[in-house]
Scaffold this motif. Sequence first.
Motif, PDB file in Angstrom:
ATOM      1  N   ASN A 116       0.830  -1.208   0.000  1.00  0.00           N
ATOM      2  CA  ASN A 116       0.000   0.000   0.000  1.00  0.00           C
ATOM      3  C   ASN A 116       0.863   1.256   0.000  1.00  0.00           C
ATOM      4  O   ASN A 116       0.571   2.239  -0.706  1.00  0.00           O
ATOM      5  CB  ASN A 116      -0.923   0.009   1.217  1.00  0.00           C
ATOM      6  CG  ASN A 116      -1.983  -1.085   1.136  1.00  0.00           C
ATOM      7  OD1 ASN A 116      -2.197  -1.670   0.072  1.00  0.00           O
ATOM      8  ND2 ASN A 116      -2.617  -1.376   2.250  1.00  0.00           N
ATOM      9  N   TYR A 117       1.934   1.230   0.800  1.00  0.00           N
ATOM     10  CA  TYR A 117       2.840   2.381   0.863  1.00  0.00           C
ATOM     11  C   TYR A 117       3.510   2.620  -0.487  1.00  0.00           C
ATOM     12  O   TYR A 117       3.642   3.767  -0.944  1.00  0.00           O
ATOM     13  CB  TYR A 117       3.884   2.131   1.959  1.00  0.00           C
ATOM     14  CG  TYR A 117       5.157   2.917   1.806  1.00  0.00           C
ATOM     15  CD1 TYR A 117       5.218   4.274   2.122  1.00  0.00           C
ATOM     16  CD2 TYR A 117       6.330   2.305   1.335  1.00  0.00           C
ATOM     17  CE1 TYR A 117       6.391   4.991   1.980  1.00  0.00           C
ATOM     18  CE2 TYR A 117       7.503   3.014   1.197  1.00  0.00           C
ATOM     19  CZ  TYR A 117       7.539   4.353   1.516  1.00  0.00           C
ATOM     20  OH  TYR A 117       8.695   5.060   1.374  1.00  0.00           O
ATOM     21  N   VAL A 118       3.933   1.537  -1.152  1.00  0.00           N
ATOM     22  CA  VAL A 118       4.604   1.687  -2.437  1.00  0.00           C
ATOM     23  C   VAL A 118       3.651   2.229  -3.495  1.00  0.00           C
ATOM     24  O   VAL A 118       4.015   3.100  -4.296  1.00  0.00           O
ATOM     25  CB  VAL A 118       5.201   0.331  -2.886  1.00  0.00           C
ATOM     26  CG1 VAL A 118       5.701   0.404  -4.323  1.00  0.00           C
ATOM     27  CG2 VAL A 118       6.334  -0.078  -1.964  1.00  0.00           C
ATOM     28  N   GLU A 119       2.417   1.764  -3.502  1.00  0.00           N
ATOM     29  CA  GLU A 119       1.471   2.149  -4.541  1.00  0.00           C
ATOM     30  C   GLU A 119       0.940   3.566  -4.366  1.00  0.00           C
ATOM     31  O   GLU A 119       0.538   4.202  -5.351  1.00  0.00           O
ATOM     32  CB  GLU A 119       0.306   1.161  -4.559  1.00  0.00           C
ATOM     33  CG  GLU A 119       0.704  -0.239  -5.007  1.00  0.00           C
ATOM     34  CD  GLU A 119      -0.456  -1.207  -4.967  1.00  0.00           C
ATOM     35  OE1 GLU A 119      -1.602  -0.738  -4.736  1.00  0.00           O
ATOM     36  OE2 GLU A 119      -0.241  -2.416  -5.144  1.00  0.00           O
ATOM     37  N   PHE A 120       0.954   4.073  -3.156  1.00  0.00           N
ATOM     38  CA  PHE A 120       0.358   5.393  -2.930  1.00  0.00           C
ATOM     39  C   PHE A 120       1.394   6.425  -2.486  1.00  0.00           C
ATOM     40  O   PHE A 120       1.665   7.381  -3.212  1.00  0.00           O
ATOM     41  CB  PHE A 120      -0.779   5.282  -1.896  1.00  0.00           C
ATOM     42  CG  PHE A 120      -1.935   4.472  -2.376  1.00  0.00           C
ATOM     43  CD1 PHE A 120      -2.899   5.025  -3.197  1.00  0.00           C
ATOM     44  CD2 PHE A 120      -2.045   3.129  -2.043  1.00  0.00           C
ATOM     45  CE1 PHE A 120      -3.965   4.275  -3.658  1.00  0.00           C
ATOM     46  CE2 PHE A 120      -3.112   2.373  -2.494  1.00  0.00           C
ATOM     47  CZ  PHE A 120      -4.079   2.944  -3.311  1.00  0.00           C
ATOM     48  N   HIS A 121       1.975   6.262  -1.322  1.00  0.00           N
ATOM     49  CA  HIS A 121       2.883   7.284  -0.796  1.00  0.00           C
ATOM     50  C   HIS A 121       4.191   7.346  -1.580  1.00  0.00           C
ATOM     51  O   HIS A 121       4.602   8.422  -2.038  1.00  0.00           O
ATOM     52  CB  HIS A 121       3.172   7.012   0.685  1.00  0.00           C
ATOM     53  CG  HIS A 121       4.016   8.059   1.324  1.00  0.00           C
ATOM     54  ND1 HIS A 121       3.497   9.240   1.821  1.00  0.00           N
ATOM     55  CD2 HIS A 121       5.364   8.130   1.543  1.00  0.00           C
ATOM     56  CE1 HIS A 121       4.468   9.979   2.317  1.00  0.00           C
ATOM     57  NE2 HIS A 121       5.610   9.322   2.168  1.00  0.00           N
ATOM     58  N   ARG A 122       4.866   6.218  -1.745  1.00  0.00           N
ATOM     59  CA  ARG A 122       6.154   6.222  -2.414  1.00  0.00           C
ATOM     60  C   ARG A 122       6.024   6.589  -3.882  1.00  0.00           C
ATOM     61  O   ARG A 122       6.917   7.243  -4.455  1.00  0.00           O
ATOM     62  CB  ARG A 122       6.816   4.842  -2.274  1.00  0.00           C
ATOM     63  CG  ARG A 122       8.257   4.784  -2.790  1.00  0.00           C
ATOM     64  CD  ARG A 122       8.827   3.379  -2.661  1.00  0.00           C
ATOM     65  NE  ARG A 122      10.215   3.323  -3.072  1.00  0.00           N
ATOM     66  CZ  ARG A 122      10.620   3.236  -4.328  1.00  0.00           C
ATOM     67  NH1 ARG A 122       9.715   3.210  -5.313  1.00  0.00           N
ATOM     68  NH2 ARG A 122      11.906   3.188  -4.624  1.00  0.00           N
ATOM     69  N   SER A 123       4.933   6.172  -4.526  1.00  0.00           N
ATOM     70  CA  SER A 123       4.759   6.470  -5.953  1.00  0.00           C
ATOM     71  C   SER A 123       4.683   7.971  -6.205  1.00  0.00           C
ATOM     72  O   SER A 123       5.151   8.448  -7.250  1.00  0.00           O
ATOM     73  CB  SER A 123       3.490   5.780  -6.470  1.00  0.00           C
ATOM     74  OG  SER A 123       2.342   6.270  -5.790  1.00  0.00           O
ATOM     75  N   LYS A 124       4.139   8.730  -5.246  1.00  0.00           N
ATOM     76  CA  LYS A 124       4.078  10.186  -5.421  1.00  0.00           C
ATOM     77  C   LYS A 124       5.476  10.798  -5.379  1.00  0.00           C
ATOM     78  O   LYS A 124       5.778  11.725  -6.126  1.00  0.00           O
ATOM     79  CB  LYS A 124       3.195  10.796  -4.332  1.00  0.00           C
ATOM     80  CG  LYS A 124       1.725  10.394  -4.441  1.00  0.00           C
ATOM     81  CD  LYS A 124       0.897  11.018  -3.331  1.00  0.00           C
ATOM     82  CE  LYS A 124      -0.561  10.595  -3.439  1.00  0.00           C
ATOM     83  NZ  LYS A 124      -1.392  11.152  -2.342  1.00  0.00           N
ATOM     84  N   ILE A 125       6.327  10.272  -4.506  1.00  0.00           N
ATOM     85  CA  ILE A 125       7.706  10.758  -4.461  1.00  0.00           C
ATOM     86  C   ILE A 125       8.424  10.444  -5.769  1.00  0.00           C
ATOM     87  O   ILE A 125       9.143  11.282  -6.323  1.00  0.00           O
ATOM     88  CB  ILE A 125       8.451  10.115  -3.271  1.00  0.00           C
ATOM     89  CG1 ILE A 125       7.800  10.516  -1.944  1.00  0.00           C
ATOM     90  CG2 ILE A 125       9.920  10.516  -3.274  1.00  0.00           C
ATOM     91  CD1 ILE A 125       8.448   9.874  -0.734  1.00  0.00           C
ATOM     92  N   VAL A 126       8.207   9.240  -6.284  1.00  0.00           N
ATOM     93  CA  VAL A 126       8.852   8.834  -7.529  1.00  0.00           C
ATOM     94  C   VAL A 126       8.396   9.729  -8.685  1.00  0.00           C
ATOM     95  O   VAL A 126       9.222  10.204  -9.485  1.00  0.00           O
ATOM     96  CB  VAL A 126       8.543   7.355  -7.832  1.00  0.00           C
ATOM     97  CG1 VAL A 126       9.058   6.974  -9.217  1.00  0.00           C
ATOM     98  CG2 VAL A 126       9.152   6.443  -6.770  1.00  0.00           C
TER      99      VAL A 126
END
Length: 579
Positions: free
Chosen positions: A380-390
Amino acid sequence: MRYGELDNIWSEDLSGLSGAAIGRVYGERAVEVLVPRSVDPSLYTDKGVIDLDRARELIGCKRSTLYQNRVVRAIIEDLQRRDLDATPATVVDTQDANKCGNVVKFPVEKTRQPSRYERGKIVVADLMLPYKLGVQRRFQIPTLFWAGTVDYEVADYMRSLAVGGRPLSTLLEYMKIIREFRRFCRERGMLWSMVCDDVLRAYRATKLNKGVQTRRINTVIGVIFQFYAWAERTGRLRDRVQLHNEPDYPEEMRHHPFAIGSNEFTTKDGRKIRVSKLWLDDSTKYPNRPTPNDDAIELVYDTQDGLVHEERNTLAFSFSRVMASRSFETLQVSVAQLPTRAQLDRIYDGSLPWSFTVTRKGQRQGKLYPTPDLLLRILNYVEFHRSKIVESCKAAGRFVSNKLFLTDQGTPLSVGALGELTRKAFQKAGVPGSYHRLRAARAQEEVERALDAVDVGDVELGPETLWKHSILMKAADFLDHTSLRSLEFYLNDLINSRVQKSTGAKLHIVEEALAEKTRALVEVEKRLQRASGLWRADPVLAEFIFTGDLKNPSPESRRQLREFRDEIELFEANFAEAA
């Protein structure tokens, strides 16, 4: 052309380099060819001094470079001095040497008062050394320099420790201790080979006067003693350090006045080692570091509410809380090590085990075992929070690391940054502790889980069984502690297999799973709340929320609506898993 762009230090064409870069190349060449040839007779003249023309040919430089390059000059001085120490009867004095036109005209023994400001420089050298028969391996070895001169005895000691398997972090700590002691001796004109218990006693007194704790003083004296014990064992010193009890020496050596005495000490695991006679009795207790309970840890999690990186920070906390990972182990995990959503379903039903391979202390390979609920939070963190940083970093043209935990700049989160944000979270929550205390809480749970298994009766241990020892071994294995003997690992495996089937252990597993599911639901709910505020600011979406009719949607409204649908589906899936 810069030095970093040079393919090989032995390139013939150095015309594109600056003077400083060329000097660096010659210095590295000298290290590579002169130091290994220190025992090569062709490097010396008949009078036992270094042949200038031969050294110039090996390095591939001009004659003046041997005088002007600081590194080359220091190496030649050191090699000449070592040769004099090894064969003092065959070396001519400085005046005779200077009469020869083909020798380096350096003073052979120039005594001077060491500068009190000369602290000694530690440089980590990357070397290929023989490891086993016919096998070479790359080692990182700290090397000590005094005004450009290598401290060879200390360097040899560090090399022996590195080949013996000591990690670089340990070598650096030992080097710092030995450097400070060598500085103490140099300021008083004391040669390293003339150190005795009186010198160690004086050095210990300086530590006591500074208020250094007894435990730390014993560590420092122990490291220094082991250095001199190694020098005695390898023949660099002779009959100066006591390595055995008096009855173990020959008759003529039983009353020998050793300059550095020692006593036999038995460790907790039964090994007998030698320690300095200056070892101090330490009656002080270890500082009380209370392990936070579940309520205190929840307060730490609550301090992240509303922060930009709330999801990232709490997930990093859970790594140590659930898997007992150290901070540097947590930050090694990359996106490539994560399962897919389809694989996660198999992980939940138990048909697919999952782990993260990391490098542990001592450069050993180990594994972290996440729970299925922790993996769900990670995805969930990768798909939402981290993806925005990327997306933000790629839009700005910045490189993005593949590590799981990122900063706003797309770089991996550092160990120092993770430790600092954790420390501030504990302070804000009013709870004493750090990131490592989350690991301690997990260790306490492992011991408690094993104890519960015994209480429930799922693990049968007879009166002859060392059950306390076995339970502590279980916790030590989970935490990657290496203080117990390696063969006892098999006993630990036995109790692990019995504890896994116990009712008491299952109760802890259920409680842990519920906690992680709750955190996953809370994170989704917060994302929905934040998205809801954005949707109400959009007139088109606001009308859709109240009327259910979407009129003339903009592309941005359509994108937000798709995110809303994805969030709802994820929330429903998480709710079903929790139920």
